[in-house]
Design a protein around this motif. Structure first.
Motif, mmCIF file in Angstrom:
data_model
loop_
_atom_site.group_PDB
_atom_site.id
_atom_site.type_symbol
_atom_site.label_atom_id
_atom_site.label_comp_id
_atom_site.label_asym_id
_atom_site.label_seq_id
_atom_site.Cartn_x
_atom_site.Cartn_y
_atom_site.Cartn_z
ATOM 1 N N THR A 176 28.343 -10.170 26.835
ATOM 2 C CA THR A 176 29.758 -9.927 26.037
ATOM 3 C C THR A 176 30.121 -8.410 26.176
ATOM 4 O OG1 THR A 176 28.293 -9.288 24.210
ATOM 5 C CG2 THR A 176 29.024 -11.662 24.350
ATOM 6 N N GLN A 177 31.257 -8.009 25.543
ATOM 7 C CA GLN A 177 31.829 -6.637 25.595
ATOM 8 C C GLN A 177 30.715 -5.752 24.940
ATOM 9 O OE1 GLN A 177 35.818 -6.290 24.654
ATOM 10 N NE2 GLN A 177 35.696 -4.112 24.298
ATOM 11 N N ARG A 178 30.208 -5.973 23.800
ATOM 12 C CA ARG A 178 29.212 -5.434 22.915
ATOM 13 C C ARG A 178 27.950 -5.251 23.941
ATOM 14 N NH1 ARG A 178 29.231 -4.174 17.628
ATOM 15 N NH2 ARG A 178 30.900 -5.840 17.329
ATOM 16 N N GLN A 179 27.630 -6.018 24.484
ATOM 17 C CA GLN A 179 26.243 -6.048 25.464
ATOM 18 C C GLN A 179 26.573 -5.075 26.539
ATOM 19 O OE1 GLN A 179 25.898 -10.322 25.933
ATOM 20 N NE2 GLN A 179 24.196 -10.292 24.617
ATOM 21 N N ARG A 209 30.036 5.180 20.045
ATOM 22 C CA ARG A 209 31.456 5.131 19.590
ATOM 23 C C ARG A 209 32.410 5.571 20.855
ATOM 24 N NH1 ARG A 209 31.939 8.842 15.653
ATOM 25 N NH2 ARG A 209 32.716 10.374 16.985
ATOM 26 N N ASP A 210 31.742 6.551 21.387
ATOM 27 C CA ASP A 210 32.687 7.282 22.736
ATOM 28 C C ASP A 210 32.514 6.211 23.805
ATOM 29 O OD1 ASP A 210 33.031 9.546 21.141
ATOM 30 O OD2 ASP A 210 31.531 10.650 21.897
ATOM 31 N N ILE A 211 31.388 5.781 24.111
ATOM 32 C CA ILE A 211 31.160 4.740 25.157
ATOM 33 C C ILE A 211 32.166 3.326 24.668
ATOM 34 C CG2 ILE A 211 29.799 3.247 26.504
ATOM 35 C CD1 ILE A 211 27.779 5.492 26.112
ATOM 36 N N ASP A 212 31.940 2.971 23.683
ATOM 37 C CA ASP A 212 32.843 1.932 23.046
ATOM 38 C C ASP A 212 34.286 2.097 23.408
ATOM 39 O OD1 ASP A 212 33.315 -0.774 21.729
ATOM 40 O OD2 ASP A 212 34.392 0.756 20.257
ATOM 41 N N GLN A 213 35.045 3.206 23.158
ATOM 42 C CA GLN A 213 36.293 3.710 23.274
ATOM 43 C C GLN A 213 36.475 3.831 24.925
ATOM 44 O OE1 GLN A 213 37.001 7.570 21.260
ATOM 45 N NE2 GLN A 213 37.207 6.432 19.212
ATOM 46 N N ALA A 214 35.813 4.138 25.558
ATOM 47 C CA ALA A 214 35.984 4.271 27.025
ATOM 48 C C ALA A 214 36.137 2.693 27.700
ATOM 49 C CB ALA A 214 34.715 5.031 27.756
#
Length: 96
Positions: free
Chosen positions: A6-9, A24-29
């Motif tokens: 998944t995107q979260r994984q 949070r920064d990696i999630d945004q990227a």
């Protein structure tokens, strides 16, 4: 092991390999990358990702189809489909 990611994984896997970055920064990227890829596909641009493969948009022209439940003919309209073709490196890796 679950055969899907998944995107979260994906975000967790990327953050595990990097130090000095917040999740949070990696999630945004990652979300920004996906957004950019989606926008390019909507504009029907070809996307080449070295070592992975390429995405292209193809046009499917209208045709006659058949409803499998009733057996009646139906019209299948014009549509665009996204195709992914794995690159040589990825193909080699999955076949080793």
């Amino acid at each position: 092991m679950d055969p899907k990611m998944t995107q979260r994984q994906l975000i967790a896997a990327v953050s595990a390999g990097l130090t000095g970055f917040k999740n949070r920064d990696i999630d945004q990227a990652v979300r920004r990358i996906f957004s950019s890829l989606s926008a390019a596909i909507e504009r029907e641009e070809r996307i080449d990702l070295r070592g992975l493969g390429n995405f292209t948009v193809r046009h499917r022209f209208p045709k006659r189809g058949r409803n499998p439940k009733t057996g009646s003919d139906i019209a299948v309209g014009h549509r665009r489909v996204v195709l992914f073709k794995a690159g040589k490196e990825l193909t080699r890796k999955i076949n080793e």
